[in-house]
Enzyme design. Structure first.
Site, PDB file in Angstrom:
ATOM      1  N   ARG A   1       0.862  -1.191  -0.002  1.00  0.00           N
ATOM      2  CA  ARG A   1      -0.042   0.013  -0.022  1.00  0.00           C
ATOM      3  C   ARG A   1       0.819   1.146   0.032  1.00  0.00           C
ATOM      4  O   ARG A   1       1.763   1.503   0.712  1.00  0.00           O
ATOM      5  CB  ARG A   1      -0.867  -0.074   1.333  1.00  0.00           C
ATOM      6  CG  ARG A   1      -1.597   1.138   1.392  1.00  0.00           C
ATOM      7  CD  ARG A   1      -2.856   1.307   0.459  1.00  0.00           C
ATOM      8  NE  ARG A   1      -3.830   2.547   0.997  1.00  0.00           N
ATOM      9  CZ  ARG A   1      -4.741   2.916   0.143  1.00  0.00           C
ATOM     10  NH1 ARG A   1      -4.722   2.299  -0.899  1.00  0.00           N
ATOM     11  NH2 ARG A   1      -5.258   3.888   0.602  1.00  0.00           N
TER      12      ARG A   1
ATOM     13  N   GLY B   1      -6.402   0.098   7.452  1.00  0.00           N
ATOM     14  CA  GLY B   1      -7.153   1.199   7.266  1.00  0.00           C
ATOM     15  C   GLY B   1      -8.724   0.650   6.748  1.00  0.00           C
ATOM     16  O   GLY B   1      -8.932  -0.251   7.160  1.00  0.00           O
TER      17      GLY B   1
ATOM     18  N   GLU C   1     -12.092 -21.310  27.592  1.00  0.00           N
ATOM     19  CA  GLU C   1     -11.220 -21.886  28.473  1.00  0.00           C
ATOM     20  C   GLU C   1     -10.812 -21.141  29.703  1.00  0.00           C
ATOM     21  O   GLU C   1      -9.720 -21.097  30.061  1.00  0.00           O
ATOM     22  CB  GLU C   1     -10.144 -22.602  27.592  1.00  0.00           C
ATOM     23  CG  GLU C   1     -10.611 -23.365  26.799  1.00  0.00           C
ATOM     24  CD  GLU C   1      -9.711 -24.636  26.251  1.00  0.00           C
ATOM     25  OE1 GLU C   1      -8.696 -24.807  26.854  1.00  0.00           O
ATOM     26  OE2 GLU C   1     -10.121 -25.302  25.173  1.00  0.00           O
TER      27      GLU C   1
HETATM   28  N1  COS Z   1      -5.020 -28.613  39.243  1.00  0.00           N
HETATM   29  C1  COS Z   1      -5.693 -29.582  40.109  1.00  0.00           C
HETATM   30  N2  COS Z   1      -6.442 -29.422  40.994  1.00  0.00           N
HETATM   31  C2  COS Z   1      -7.138 -28.049  41.159  1.00  0.00           C
HETATM   32  C3  COS Z   1      -6.561 -27.152  40.104  1.00  0.00           C
HETATM   33  C4  COS Z   1      -5.657 -27.575  39.062  1.00  0.00           C
HETATM   34  N3  COS Z   1      -5.310 -26.640  38.169  1.00  0.00           N
HETATM   35  N4  COS Z   1      -7.263 -25.899  40.372  1.00  0.00           N
HETATM   36  C5  COS Z   1      -7.972 -26.216  41.595  1.00  0.00           C
HETATM   37  N5  COS Z   1      -7.755 -27.549  41.808  1.00  0.00           N
HETATM   38  C6  COS Z   1      -8.597 -28.315  43.155  1.00  0.00           C
HETATM   39  C7  COS Z   1      -8.248 -27.429  44.279  1.00  0.00           C
HETATM   40  O1  COS Z   1      -7.126 -27.839  44.778  1.00  0.00           O
HETATM   41  C8  COS Z   1      -9.174 -27.656  45.238  1.00  0.00           C
HETATM   42  O2  COS Z   1      -9.040 -28.974  45.872  1.00  0.00           O
HETATM   43  P1  COS Z   1      -9.047 -28.926  47.617  1.00  0.00           P
HETATM   44  O3  COS Z   1     -10.276 -28.323  47.964  1.00  0.00           O
HETATM   45  O4  COS Z   1      -8.744 -30.388  47.715  1.00  0.00           O
HETATM   46  O5  COS Z   1      -7.690 -28.108  47.941  1.00  0.00           O
HETATM   47  C9  COS Z   1     -10.464 -27.988  44.130  1.00  0.00           C
HETATM   48  O6  COS Z   1      -9.817 -27.925  42.945  1.00  0.00           O
HETATM   49  C10 COS Z   1     -11.420 -26.622  44.039  1.00  0.00           C
HETATM   50  O7  COS Z   1     -10.450 -25.306  43.529  1.00  0.00           O
HETATM   51  P2  COS Z   1     -10.898 -24.129  44.019  1.00  0.00           P
HETATM   52  O8  COS Z   1     -11.008 -23.917  45.335  1.00  0.00           O
HETATM   53  O9  COS Z   1      -9.734 -23.034  43.502  1.00  0.00           O
HETATM   54  O10 COS Z   1     -12.238 -23.720  43.207  1.00  0.00           O
HETATM   55  P3  COS Z   1     -12.940 -22.384  42.896  1.00  0.00           P
HETATM   56  O11 COS Z   1     -14.597 -22.888  42.769  1.00  0.00           O
HETATM   57  O12 COS Z   1     -12.532 -21.478  43.924  1.00  0.00           O
HETATM   58  O13 COS Z   1     -12.603 -21.930  41.585  1.00  0.00           O
HETATM   59  C11 COS Z   1     -11.666 -21.487  39.251  1.00  0.00           C
HETATM   60  C12 COS Z   1     -11.568 -22.343  40.713  1.00  0.00           C
HETATM   61  C13 COS Z   1     -12.313 -20.242  39.274  1.00  0.00           C
HETATM   62  C14 COS Z   1     -10.394 -21.414  39.096  1.00  0.00           C
HETATM   63  C15 COS Z   1     -12.399 -22.417  38.355  1.00  0.00           C
HETATM   64  O14 COS Z   1     -13.922 -22.481  38.578  1.00  0.00           O
HETATM   65  C16 COS Z   1     -12.122 -21.914  36.818  1.00  0.00           C
HETATM   66  O15 COS Z   1     -11.191 -22.366  36.131  1.00  0.00           O
HETATM   67  N6  COS Z   1     -13.178 -21.304  36.401  1.00  0.00           N
HETATM   68  C17 COS Z   1     -13.002 -20.858  34.886  1.00  0.00           C
HETATM   69  C18 COS Z   1     -13.789 -22.346  34.298  1.00  0.00           C
HETATM   70  C19 COS Z   1     -13.308 -22.190  32.706  1.00  0.00           C
HETATM   71  O16 COS Z   1     -12.148 -22.084  32.336  1.00  0.00           O
HETATM   72  N7  COS Z   1     -14.408 -22.367  32.067  1.00  0.00           N
HETATM   73  C20 COS Z   1     -14.095 -22.485  30.269  1.00  0.00           C
HETATM   74  C21 COS Z   1     -15.117 -23.370  29.892  1.00  0.00           C
HETATM   75  S1  COS Z   1     -14.690 -24.790  29.851  1.00  0.00           S
HETATM   76  S2  COS Z   1     -13.650 -25.074  28.093  1.00  0.00           S
END
Ligand code: COS
Length: 387
Positions: A269, A340, A364
Site C-alpha cells: 500500500r 485502514g 477456556e
Molecule cells: N489442578 C488440580 N487441582 C486443582 C486445580 C488444578 N489446576 N485448580 C483447582 N484444583 C483443586 C483445588 O486444589 C481444590 O481442591 P482441594 O479443595 O482439595 O484443595 C479444588 O480443585 C477446588 O479448587 P478451588 O477452590 O480453587 O475452586 P473455585 O471454585 O474457587 O474456582 C476456578 C476455581 C475459578 C479457578 C475455576 O472455577 C475455573 O477455572 N473457572 C473457569 C472455568 C473455565 O475455564 N471455563 C471455560 C469453559 S470450559 S472449556
C-alpha cells in the site's frame, strides 16, 4: 522436550504445507458456508491431526506439550475454525480420559478419537455456571448400574458434531462446591441427550457450538471416568491447565498470521508517494506486534517444557493464556488499523480474524479468571513459605 527432532520436523513441515496450500485457500468458503469441506476433514484425518496428543498406545501421535504448541504455532496461521475441529479431540474432549480414565475406557474411546472417527466435546459450562465452574447444577444420580443425568450445558464446542461428551455433573447434591462433582463419558445418541440449535456467533464460522440437554439420560456406571465419584472438578481443572497452554499457542499462530497480513499490506500500500511500511508510526505497530508475539512464543515454550518435565504449570498456563490472548487481541487491532478502510471490509482476512480471535480472551477461562488463578497461586505460595 522434543523426542525425535527429525521425525517431528518432517511432521511440522507437512502440517505447515497443508496449512498454507489447503487450509488458507479454503478460509473464505468456510466463513461463507459455516462448514469445513468434508474433503479437508478427510485430509486432516490422514495427517493424524485428530490424534496429535493422544498416546501412541491408543493410536495417536503422542506429541509432547512442546511439540503440541509448536504444531499450533503453525496450524493456527489458518482460520481458528480448522483448529477448533481437531482441538477437542486433542485437548479438552480427550484429556479427562487420558488423565483419569481407566484402561477399559481408554481402549474403548481413544483410538476412535485419534483416528478422527469420533469427535469429542467437553461439557462443563452451564447457563448459570460459567467462570464459577464449581457451581454447576447438572446432576448424576446413581440408579442400579446406571447414573441418571439431568441438566443443561451451554456453548459446548463441537457438540453438533460430537460422538462423545465428557460431562461434568454433580453426583452428591448435598455438597455444593467442587467435591460433589464427577466426570462421565456420554455417547451421542444416548436416550435423553439432546442438542439445541447451533449458536450464532460473532466469529469463528465453521466452528460450531450449541446447548446440550440431559433429560433422565441413563449412562452406564462404567462410564464414570476413573470409576471414582467426586474427582471430576480436579480432573476438569487439570484438563484446563493443559488446554490453556494449547490455546495460548493457538493465539500465537493467529497473531503471526495477522502480522504477516499487516506487513504484506504495509509493503504494498502506497500513500504520500511511498509504501506505508516506510512510515514510523506504522513501523511502531509492526514492531510492537513482533515483540509481543516473540514474548508469547518464549513463555509458552518454556511452560510447555516445564509440563513435559512433569512439573505443575497451573500458574504458568494461566500466565501464557492471559498474555497470549490479550496480545493476540492487540495484534488483531493493529492489523486492522494498518489496513485502514480495507481492514474494515468483510472481504479481508484481517476483518474476519479480528472477530475470530475475540473469543480467545473468553473461552477456556476469561482473562479475568486467569488473573484470579495467577494471584491466588501467588498468595497461596507466599503463605506456605511464611508458615
Ligand atoms: N489442578 C488440580 N487441582 C486443582 C486445580 C488444578 N489446576 N485448580 C483447582 N484444583 C483443586 C483445588 O486444589 C481444590 O481442591 P482441594 O479443595 O482439595 O484443595 C479444588 O480443585 C477446588 O479448587 P478451588 O477452590 O480453587 O475452586 P473455585 O471454585 O474457587 O474456582 C476456578 C476455581 C475459578 C479457578 C475455576 O472455577 C475455573 O477455572 N473457572 C473457569 C472455568 C473455565 O475455564 N471455563 C471455560 C469453559 S470450559 S472449556
Amino acid at each position: 522436550m522434543i523426542r525425535d527432532d527429525k521425525t517431528f520436523n518432517l511432521l511440522l513441515d507437512s502440517v505447515a504445507r497443508f496449512t498454507q496450500e489447503r487450509l488458507i485457500p479454503h478460509e473464505a468458503v468456510v466463513a461463507e458456508t459455516d462448514a469445513i469441506p468434508p474433503v479437508l476433514i478427510d485430509e486432516m484425518r490422514e495427517l493424524g491431526l485428530f490424534g496429535l496428543t493422544i498416546p501412541e498406545t491408543y493410536g495417536g501421535l503422542g506429541l509432547t506439550m512442546e511439540e503440541e504448541v509448536r504444531m499450533m504455532f503453525v496450524l493456527c496461521q489458518a482460520s481458528p475454525a480448522f483448529r477448533s475441529l481437531i482441538g477437542t479431540n486433542n485437548g479438552i474432549g480427550s484429556q479427562a480420559l487420558i488423565l483419569a480414565g481407566d484402561e477399559v475406557q481408554k481402549r474403548r474411546y481413544l483410538p476412535k478419537l485419534a483416528a478422527g472417527e469420533l469427535i469429542a466435546s467437553f461439557a462443563l459450562t452451564e447457563p448459570d455456571s460459567g467462570s464459577d465452574a464449581a457451581s454447576l447444577r447438572t446432576t448424576a444420580v446413581r440408579d442400579g448400574d446406571c447414573y441418571v443425568l439431568n441438566g443443561a450445558k451451554r456453548y459446548i464446542t463441537n457438540a453438533p458434531e460430537a460422538g462423545l461428551f465428557t460431562v461434568l455433573a454433580r453426583t452428591d447434591p448435598k455438597v455444593k462446591g467442587s467435591e460433589g462433582i464427577s466426570a462421565f463419558i456420554v455417547e451421542a445418541g444416548t436416550p435423553g441427550l439432546s442438542l439445541g440449535q447451533p449458536d450464532r456467533k460473532m466469529g469463528q464460522r465453521g466452528a460450531h457450538t450449541c446447548d446440550v440437554m440431559f433429560d433422565d439420560c441413563r449412562v452406564p456406571a462404567d462410564n464414570l471416568i476413573g470409576g471414582r465419584e467426586g474427582e471430576g472438578f480436579k480432573t476438569a481443572m487439570k484438563v484446563l491447565d493443559k488446554g490453556r497452554l494449547h490455546i495460548a499457542a493457538v493465539c500465537v499462530g493467529a497473531a503471526e498470521r495477522l502480522l504477516a497480513e499487516a506487513l504484506r499490506y504495509a509493503l504494498e500500500r502506497r500513500q504520500f508517494g511511498q509504501p506505508i511500511a516506510e512510515f514510523q508510526l506504522v513501523q511502531a505497530m509492526l514492531a510492537d506486534s513482533q515483540t509481543e508475539i516473540y514474548a508469547a512464543r518464549c513463555m509458552i515454550l518454556e511452560a510447555a517444557r516445564q509440563r513435559d518435565r512433569g512439573e505443575s504449570v497451573s500458574t504458568e498456563a494461566s500466565c501464557c493464556k492471559l498474555f497470549a490472548a490479550e496480545m493476540c487481541g492487540r495484534v488483531a487491532d493493529r492489523a486492522v488499523q494498518i489496513h485502514g478502510g480495507a481492514g474494515y471490509m468483510a472481504a479481508s482476512a484481517v476483518e474476519r480474524f479480528y472477530r475470530d480471535v475475540r473469543l480467545f480472551r473468553i473461552y477456556e477461562g476469561t482473562s479475568q479468571i486467569q488473573q484470579l488463578i495467577i494471584a491466588r497461586n501467588m498468595i497461596r505460595e507466599a503463605r506456605r513459605m511464611s508458615s
